[in-house]
Design an enzyme around this catalytic site. Structure first.
Site, PDB file in Angstrom:
ATOM      1  N   TYR A   1      43.464  41.699  37.836  1.00 17.12           N
ATOM      2  CA  TYR A   1      42.497  41.564  36.744  1.00 17.12           C
ATOM      3  C   TYR A   1      42.516  42.776  35.807  1.00 17.12           C
ATOM      4  O   TYR A   1      42.152  42.662  34.650  1.00 17.12           O
ATOM      5  CB  TYR A   1      41.076  41.432  37.321  1.00 17.12           C
ATOM      6  CG  TYR A   1      40.655  40.044  37.733  1.00 17.12           C
ATOM      7  CD1 TYR A   1      41.531  38.958  37.678  1.00 17.12           C
ATOM      8  CD2 TYR A   1      39.360  39.809  38.182  1.00 17.12           C
ATOM      9  CE1 TYR A   1      41.110  37.685  38.064  1.00 17.12           C
ATOM     10  CE2 TYR A   1      38.931  38.551  38.552  1.00 17.12           C
ATOM     11  CZ  TYR A   1      39.811  37.485  38.500  1.00 17.12           C
ATOM     12  OH  TYR A   1      39.390  36.233  38.868  1.00 17.12           O
TER      13      TYR A   1
ATOM     14  N   CYS B   1      34.296  43.466  42.018  1.00 21.52           N
ATOM     15  CA  CYS B   1      35.418  43.861  41.171  1.00 21.52           C
ATOM     16  C   CYS B   1      34.862  44.599  39.958  1.00 21.52           C
ATOM     17  O   CYS B   1      34.105  44.017  39.175  1.00 21.52           O
ATOM     18  CB  CYS B   1      36.166  42.605  40.746  1.00 21.52           C
ATOM     19  SG  CYS B   1      37.468  42.918  39.544  1.00 21.52           S
TER      20      CYS B   1
ATOM     21  N   CYS C   1      37.431  51.163  41.538  1.00 21.08           N
ATOM     22  CA  CYS C   1      38.110  49.885  41.742  1.00 21.08           C
ATOM     23  C   CYS C   1      37.939  49.607  43.225  1.00 21.08           C
ATOM     24  O   CYS C   1      38.174  50.506  44.053  1.00 21.08           O
ATOM     25  CB  CYS C   1      39.589  49.980  41.387  1.00 21.08           C
ATOM     26  SG  CYS C   1      40.550  48.546  41.925  1.00 21.08           S
TER      27      CYS C   1
HETATM   28  N1  DGL Z   1      39.438  45.271  42.689  1.00 22.47           N
HETATM   29  C1  DGL Z   1      39.272  45.078  41.309  1.00 22.47           C
HETATM   30  C2  DGL Z   1      38.455  46.156  40.637  1.00 22.47           C
HETATM   31  O1  DGL Z   1      37.526  46.653  41.252  1.00 22.47           O
HETATM   32  C3  DGL Z   1      40.423  44.488  40.535  1.00 22.47           C
HETATM   33  C4  DGL Z   1      41.757  45.136  40.580  1.00 22.47           C
HETATM   34  C5  DGL Z   1      42.760  44.300  39.790  1.00 22.47           C
HETATM   35  O2  DGL Z   1      42.894  43.119  40.064  1.00 22.47           O
HETATM   36  O3  DGL Z   1      43.381  44.867  38.887  1.00 22.47           O
HETATM   37  O4  DGL Z   1      38.648  46.494  39.504  1.00 22.47           O
END
Ligand code: DGL
Length: 285
Positions: free
Chosen positions: A48, A80, A194
């Site tokens: 994402y 996320c 993240c």
């Molecule tokens: N784990 C996610 C976040 O906290 C997303 C990481 C990704 O899919 O780039 O941003």
């Protein structure tokens, strides 16, 4: 919201692009062991953190609607940062359940830092968000914030959970800009903004040393879930807990994750296909 018997455990949906939300699952299980968890990974659209904002807002909406058509849940945790820093208002407007999001722990990090130099490690998307800039302005305006966006680190956390070895030196190379910053040597606190990154906590510690405090949002998220649970007419632990994982695409990686998921008490894996057409929308590098 489910309307069935009150004599059941609360059902919490924990949603992420990949395995990152498992770092939040660990905290929810620690603080709230009587909840049933549905872990949902939108692996069809992973990652994402490099998607354009318009693509991501639409994707999260489509996936959550599909998942909730499959089974009702009591609370939705958007585990996320890349999605929460962008799409929480839209999600809250579309779903009736309480929505708990995860945003960079800049406020607690600023409160903890003695040197007033903090690092911010996140996806490129989260680093670029206006929401993140606003958090820094509001809570860390007297700090030097050294921001570093990395999607490679997200991929490494995925590999790590699949028990694949990390390339030697890769982590040190990715983190090098934190040290080469003119005030890098003064950094005493690093925000893991993240949800994938706490899964590499020990590896990050090995590179950064003991003097840098690592701060993430997992514990605060679990407390927020607890707050909402108290408003529901359900009692956690009413039944033996059941945890399951849903993926939006069937891949060999999903099967390779089974042992790691089992360590989180997730034995049941299934696929709810939600195809993703990547039409040139990866605009952040
Ligand atoms: N784990 C996610 C976040 O906290 C997303 C990481 C990704 O899919 O780039 O941003």
């Amino acid at each position: 919201m489910p309307t069935d018997s009150h004599d059941r455990n609360p059902r919490v949906l924990v949603f992420d692009s990949g395995v990152g939300g498992l770092s939040v699952v660990a905290e929810i299980q620690r603080q709230l062991p009587g909840c049933d968890l549905i872990y949902a990974s939108d692996n069809a659209a992973f990652p994402y953190g490099t998607k354009s904002e318009a693509t991501l807002i639409e994707r999260v909406d489509v996936v959550l609607h599909r998942l909730l058509a499959r089974e009702a849940v009591d609370i939705i945790v958007v585990a996320c940062n890349s999605a929460s820093t962008l799409a929480l208002p839209a999600i809250r407007a579309r779903f009736s359940q309480p929505i708990v999001g995860v945003v960079p722990a800049i406020k607690p990090a600023a409160a903890l830092s003695s040197t007033r130099v903090i690092g911010l490690l996140a996806t490129p998307g989260t680093i670029a968000r206006q929401y993140t800039r606003d958090l820094i302005r509001e809570f860390a305006s007297d700090c030097e914030v050294i921001s570093l966006g990395s999607s490679e680190l997200v991929q490494m956390a995925e590999q790590h959970l699949r028990a694949q070895p990390l390339a030697p030196g890769a982590l040190a190379r990715i983190l090098a800009p934190l040290h080469s910053h003119p005030r890098g040597a003064e950094m005493d606190t690093l925000v893991l903004a993240c949800t994938h990154f706490p899964l590499l906590r020990q590896e990050l510690r090995d590179v950064l040393g003991e003097t840098v405090r690592l701060v993430d949002s997992g514990e605060a998220i679990a407390r927020r879930v607890q707050h909402w649970l108290a408003t529901l007419p359900l009692s956690a632990g009413a039944r033996p807990v059941h945890h399951e994982a849903w993926f939006t695409r069937d891949t060999s990686e999903v099967r390779a994750l089974a042992p790691a998921l089992a360590r989180f008490g997730i034995q049941d894996l299934s696929v709810e296909p939600v195809p993703f057409a990547d039409s040139n929308n990866s605009c952040i590098n």
